[in-house]
Design an enzyme around this catalytic site. Structure first.
Site, mmCIF file in Angstrom:
data_model
loop_
_atom_site.group_PDB
_atom_site.id
_atom_site.type_symbol
_atom_site.label_atom_id
_atom_site.label_comp_id
_atom_site.label_asym_id
_atom_site.label_seq_id
_atom_site.Cartn_x
_atom_site.Cartn_y
_atom_site.Cartn_z
ATOM 1 N N ASP A 1 12.035 -42.889 -8.713
ATOM 2 C CA ASP A 1 10.870 -42.363 -9.432
ATOM 3 C C ASP A 1 10.903 -40.860 -9.632
ATOM 4 O O ASP A 1 9.953 -40.294 -10.168
ATOM 5 C CB ASP A 1 9.585 -42.737 -8.685
ATOM 6 C CG ASP A 1 9.384 -41.889 -7.429
ATOM 7 O OD1 ASP A 1 10.398 -41.527 -6.798
ATOM 8 O OD2 ASP A 1 8.233 -41.581 -7.097
ATOM 9 N N ASP B 1 14.982 -46.066 -3.682
ATOM 10 C CA ASP B 1 14.488 -44.817 -3.118
ATOM 11 C C ASP B 1 13.277 -45.155 -2.240
ATOM 12 O O ASP B 1 12.671 -46.221 -2.400
ATOM 13 C CB ASP B 1 14.105 -43.866 -4.259
ATOM 14 C CG ASP B 1 13.551 -42.559 -3.742
ATOM 15 O OD1 ASP B 1 14.154 -41.989 -2.822
ATOM 16 O OD2 ASP B 1 12.508 -42.122 -4.251
ATOM 17 N N CYS C 1 22.458 -64.600 -43.093
ATOM 18 C CA CYS C 1 21.771 -63.533 -43.830
ATOM 19 C C CYS C 1 21.720 -62.262 -42.983
ATOM 20 O O CYS C 1 21.922 -61.151 -43.496
ATOM 21 C CB CYS C 1 20.352 -63.969 -44.186
ATOM 22 S SG CYS C 1 20.263 -65.409 -45.263
ATOM 23 N N ASP D 1 16.505 -38.782 -8.603
ATOM 24 C CA ASP D 1 17.076 -40.124 -8.750
ATOM 25 C C ASP D 1 17.767 -40.328 -10.099
ATOM 26 O O ASP D 1 18.403 -41.362 -10.316
ATOM 27 C CB ASP D 1 15.970 -41.190 -8.611
ATOM 28 C CG ASP D 1 15.295 -41.157 -7.250
ATOM 29 O OD1 ASP D 1 16.011 -40.977 -6.250
ATOM 30 O OD2 ASP D 1 14.062 -41.298 -7.201
ATOM 31 N N CYS E 1 18.719 -67.242 -42.572
ATOM 32 C CA CYS E 1 19.517 -67.763 -41.465
ATOM 33 C C CYS E 1 20.296 -66.614 -40.830
ATOM 34 O O CYS E 1 20.222 -65.468 -41.269
ATOM 35 C CB CYS E 1 20.483 -68.844 -41.948
ATOM 36 S SG CYS E 1 21.751 -68.214 -43.072
#
Length: 724
Positions: free
Chosen positions: A613, A414, A8, A617, A5
């Site tokens: 990308d 971008d 635990c 950036d 559970c």
């Protein structure tokens, strides 16, 4: 392994956190994964493993092969299945004896044997684990099960052999053997269904793992041999035949073919592969045959890294999980206290004549209450959501990103490589004099050393010019402007207008007129010069992706403001923005200015996501509330970003945000029903409705309700698989 559970999971987490040298530790109950950051100079992985084992659990380290870990999980599931079937085989006659054939001779003794066999034969782990955790001061769900069924069994045992004791007091000597046995059977069934559902939630990982073939054809001294991929090493030569899956990352050594890379790129059209080209593990060879030289094997392949990223994300905790964790830490002690108070209140209200009702209600409280539903509410939804994202080519690094993506109201994008195809091409050029071979060599060398997408366009344009590469005296790359190099004391440069202005170069009127025409068409420009003298201007165009318009419209319809932020010229940016319907545009920005722009938006209370990308950036990505990288971008952008769109398709942005909203909605539903179940179930089990309508919950019904509350939470999370 061995966690029953959420309590635990908290025990394991607290155990590891208390060790010297541990910087952070987090346990995900649904995925049964421990994520730990530690200092190797202070503590070893073996020490952590021993500490977890001392706490009563089994820790399987990542050093074990994935196949071995999967096999251990399968063995655990088969064992649980056998226990459940065995418990129910004995529970059915036990139930019939208790409800239909209760007048048979020696029926109580037969029921006693059946109940005892179920409890210790098939539910033995509840009593062993429950007692161990209670003695250590960390009671868990097993403790509740062991305590409730033991009380019911011992009370029944006493009434079986000493029925006159209660009869003399005017009370009926009730027997609850069937309750004790069937509670164990119901909870085992619930754990089995829960485990099965959790395995279904983790199916994305198994699907990714299944992409890699188990064996490969290795070529040694001209001879071919099939070996397990675990035996392959970097540098090995591997033969790949038509229709086979590529077993490792590598470079094509000889031969040519086309390869289906849709599992990585999402592109349906196979990619042509020739000597020197890169291939990846898990992709599928088409009609040709080729030999590759391994560059990445085992855990070093891109596929393995994707699997590891998804596993780590599924093992991470979302912020909303903190509340459930805090509650589950005190849940079991609070339930035991509630059970004791229930027993006392019944006796105070009804005296000894209410003893059977007091006992029944106290046992029902212990049985119906379980922190499992709370513990599973968040992680199961996250596991399904992250797995679904991986199948849709959306790689999410952690639960924080998935949970917070739905909260963004502003998306900064971008242009180059994000909204555009990212494959710019030279469309025109203007040389102020005849292109000298020396000038071509300088430009070719400068662009060869540049990482900007425009450099690739210029190199592709110059490939038939006869230009060659040389070693310059000095080379410098200025992020956001361009590149420069020195030759015979003269500095040659290539870049945008900011680079041109930094060298105080004057653009002749006739050239400026041509430049303005190109700008009006939305072309990007690269200026090339030596010292203060302009040598050439190159016009470059990068077309918008076919899906960019649809993606922007869908995002705006979802209430998200789109900001276009680019280092390109203002005219190029405006043309792209007009085509896409974007109102907020800022062009000619440097990397630091992109970060400042996002900080300014955040200062107004906006929740900002950034999509990029390139290296330029990375600062802005790190600053954003949620950072998103395009899969075909640079490694540094993907390292910084919380999400990576593996196909570089802007439409995946809308998919990711929709998936985030669906996942968070399911988390809220799960938490709501988990709280409602316990807030209503515990008082009902305590007998609050008995004075009004005589309703008293049978412990068997309480056990069934508790078992299926966890299953319901997991089943609700699995609905995400079928949502659009």
């Amino acid at each position: 392994m061995g966690m029953g559970c959420a309590g635990c999971a908290n025990t394991v987490e607290d155990t590891v956190k208390q060790l010297a040298g541990i910087e952070s530790a987090s346990v995900n109950f649904a995925s049964a994964m421990l994520t730990v950051s530690y200092r190797p100079d202070v503590i070893t992985l073996e020490t952590i493993q021993l500490a977890v084992q001392d706490a009563g659990y089994q820790l399987i380290t990542e050093n074990h092969p994935m196949e071995a870990r999967e096999e251990m999980n399968r063995r655990y599931y088969r064992k649980l299945k056998r226990q459940t079937i065995g418990a129910w085989v004995l529970s059915v006659p036990l139930l019939l004896l208790g409800m239909v054939f209760m007048h048979l001779p020696y029926v109580h003794e037969i029921m006693m044997v059946l109940s005892f066999s179920i409890m210790l034969g098939f539910g033995r782990s509840f009593y062993i684990n429950g007692t161990r955790h209670a003695l250590r001061g960390n009671p868990n769900m097993d403790t509740l099960v062991a305590l409730s069924t033991s009380i019911a069994f011992l009370f029944s045992l006493f009434n079986t052999f000493y029925p006159r004791f209660l009869s003399a007091e005017g009370m009926s000597p009730q027997i609850y053997y069937e309750s004790a046995g069937i509670i164990v059977a119901f909870i085992l069934l619930g754990k089995l269904l829960e485990e099965r559902a959790k395995n279904s939630a983790a199916s994305a990982i198994r699907g990714l793992m299944g992409l890699q073939p188990p064996t490969a054809c290795r070529v040694v001294d001209g001879k071919e041999e099939y070996v397990a991929i675990a035996l392959l090493h970097t540098g090995d030569l591997i033969q790949v035949r038509p229709g086979e899956k590529i077993p490792v990352d590598g470079l094509v050594e000889k031969g040519c073919s086309s390869v289906d890379e849709s599992m990585l790129s999402g592109e349906a059209i196979p990619a042509e592969k020739n000597p020197g080209d890169k291939v990846w593990a898990g992709t599928i060879n088409q009609k040709g045959a080729f030999t590759l030289r391994a560059t990445g094997v085992g855990e070093a392949t891109v596929l393995a890294q994707i699997v590891r990223t998804v596993q780590e994300a599924q093992g991470s905790k979302a912020p909303v999980q903190r509340l459930a964790d805090k509650i589950s830490r005190v849940f079991v002690p609070a339930v035991v206290l509630t059970s004791v108070l229930t027993f006392i209140i019944w006796l105070l209200a009804g005296g000894m004549s209410a003893f059977p009702y007091a006992l029944l209600s106290a046992v029902s409280v212990l049985v119906i209450a379980c922190p499992c539903a709370l513990g599973l509410a968040t992680p199961t939804a996250l596991m399904v959501g992250l797995g679904k994202a991986a199948r849709q080519h959306i790689l999410i690094k952690d639960a924080y990103a998935l949970e917070n993506l739905c909260r963004i109201d502003t998306l900064v994008m971008d242009k180059t490589g994000t909204l555009t195809e990212g494959v710019p091409r030279v469309v025109d050029s203007y040389w102020l004099s005849e292109p000298d071979v020396c000038y071509l060599d300088i430009l070719y060398t400068a662009e060869m050393k540049s990482e900007h997408p425009f450099a690739s366009a210029i190199l592709d344009w110059m490939k038939d010019s006869g230009a060659s590469v040389f070693e310059p005296e000095h080379f410098c790359s200025t992020t956001g402007r361009g590149v420069s190099l020195q030759l015979k004391g003269v500095t040659y440069w290539a870049g945008n207008r900011a680079m041109l202005e930094s060298f105080h170069t004057v653009v002749p009127a006739n050239v400026e007129k041509q430049v303005e025409q190109w700008i009006s068409k939305g072309y990007s420009l690269v200026f090339y010069g030596g010292g203060t003298v302009l040598l050439a201007v190159i016009a470059i165009s990068d077309n918008l992706r076919p899906t960019s318009y649809t993606a922007v419209k869908e995002l705006q319809q979802n209430g998200i403001d789109i900001h276009l932020l680019t280092g390109d010229s203002i005219q190029s940016a405006r043309i792209a923005a007009e085509e896409l319907g974007i109102s907020y545009v800022r062009a000619g920005v440097l990397p630091g200015e992109k970060e400042d722009y996002i900080k300014a938006l955040q200062a107004t209370g906006k929740k900002v996501a950034m999509v990029g990308d390139g290296i330029n950036d990375s600062q802005a990505l790190a600053r954003a509330d949620v950072s998103i990288a395009m899969g075909k971008g640079t490694d540094i952008a993907m390292d910084v970003a919380m999400l990576t769109l593996m196909t570089s398709d802007p439409l995946l942005l809308t998919n990711a945000i929709r998936l985030s909203r669906q996942t968070v909605l399911l988390i809220r539903q799960n938490l709501f029903w988990a709280f409602v179940f316990n807030l209503t179930g515990i008082p009902l089990a305590a007998g609050v409705l008995y004075p009004a309508c005589g309703l008293l919950l049978n412990p068997m019904i309480a056990g069934a309700a508790m078992a299926f509350s966890s299953v319901a939470v997991v089943a609700n999370s699995l609905r995400l698989k079928f949502m659009n």
